[in-house]
Design a protein around this motif. Sequence first.
Motif, mmCIF file in Angstrom:
data_model
loop_
_atom_site.group_PDB
_atom_site.id
_atom_site.type_symbol
_atom_site.label_atom_id
_atom_site.label_comp_id
_atom_site.label_asym_id
_atom_site.label_seq_id
_atom_site.Cartn_x
_atom_site.Cartn_y
_atom_site.Cartn_z
ATOM 1 N N ARG A 124 1.211 3.387 -9.363
ATOM 2 C CA ARG A 124 1.261 2.312 -8.370
ATOM 3 C C ARG A 124 2.643 1.689 -8.382
ATOM 4 O O ARG A 124 3.223 1.446 -9.450
ATOM 5 N N ASP A 138 1.918 -3.671 -3.276
ATOM 6 C CA ASP A 138 1.133 -3.113 -4.378
ATOM 7 C C ASP A 138 0.315 -1.963 -3.810
ATOM 8 O O ASP A 138 -0.709 -2.186 -3.177
ATOM 9 N N ILE A 139 0.798 -0.733 -4.029
ATOM 10 C CA ILE A 139 0.139 0.399 -3.398
ATOM 11 C C ILE A 139 0.307 1.649 -4.251
ATOM 12 O O ILE A 139 1.305 1.813 -4.957
ATOM 13 N N THR A 162 5.723 4.083 1.763
ATOM 14 C CA THR A 162 4.733 3.070 2.115
ATOM 15 C C THR A 162 4.680 2.851 3.618
ATOM 16 O O THR A 162 3.599 2.716 4.209
ATOM 17 N N LEU A 214 -6.821 0.130 2.833
ATOM 18 C CA LEU A 214 -5.438 -0.349 2.868
ATOM 19 C C LEU A 214 -5.461 -1.758 3.430
ATOM 20 O O LEU A 214 -5.933 -1.987 4.548
ATOM 21 N N THR A 216 -3.330 -5.384 4.297
ATOM 22 C CA THR A 216 -1.979 -5.836 4.598
ATOM 23 C C THR A 216 -2.002 -7.125 5.410
ATOM 24 O O THR A 216 -3.021 -7.478 6.026
#
Length: 295
Positions: A124, A138-139, A162, A214, A216
């Motif tokens: 990550r 944070d992915i 990303t 996901l 965002t």
Amino acid sequence: MSNDSSSAVESNAESAFSLLADETRLAIVRALANATDTPLTFSELRERVGTIDSGRFNYHLGKLTGRFVEKTDDGYELRLAGQLVFGAILAGSYSRGDDVGPISLDPPCPMCDSAVEATYTDERITVQCTECGKPLVDIGIPPGVFEGYDTEELPAVADRYTRTLFSQARAGFCITCRGMFEGRLVRSGDDSHNDVIFDDVHAAYSCDRCNDELVTGVGMVYLDHPAVVSFYYDHDIDLSQPHLWGTAWRTMPDIETISDDPLRAEVTFEVDDDTLTLHIDEDLNVLDVARPSAE
């Protein structure tokens, strides 16, 4: 997705994985993926795999044929599923090691103007303020994405990767299984996404097939919308190459909920006292665009 459909998908997935639970079959996939002169004949493929027992080799090749391998008049080659499997193997391999950072980044935190650092741990990438502790990004990123890059290049590579995931999500494809990815407007506090910088509402994309998600800020959903791109371009800001912890966060729009049932919101971008407002629905569709200075 119905329980019957979900069970069928899981059964199909288990069947696919069971076909690869053998070193010889993985070696066949690898040999075809690395070959530059496919299709390969039976004997050519067997020689590259290195299997001596012809019967054993034929058995394992037969198990792969039709699902991961295509048999043609000229020999054998990988099907798309086989290419994706091999790609997943490469994506998970990384000679550098797992943990990288912290790496100092510019510009500073958009919330408190303190220093921002990037770390890559447990597959990550995290971009976080050193003072207020707010995570800007944070992915999960497969380790193979960073193969071939120097350490100082990793934040920029993570940024590009990303943004690619966001683009895929906006197009409606799951970032993990390529299934249907549905976006929705979500109130902060109605779920567990409270540890990231969000306004009263945020955006969440989810997949019913693999259960990936996901999450965002709403502004990220529209950074490639024609009206938004044009608006910033008029102010000499190129959103085609935003830094997620730089341009994208420093141009965070104001989000105002204008209706609860159905959920509706206004997303207002502002630069130099010029504004652009998007009226969006709970499915993240843009219902109306308003730019007072252009009217």
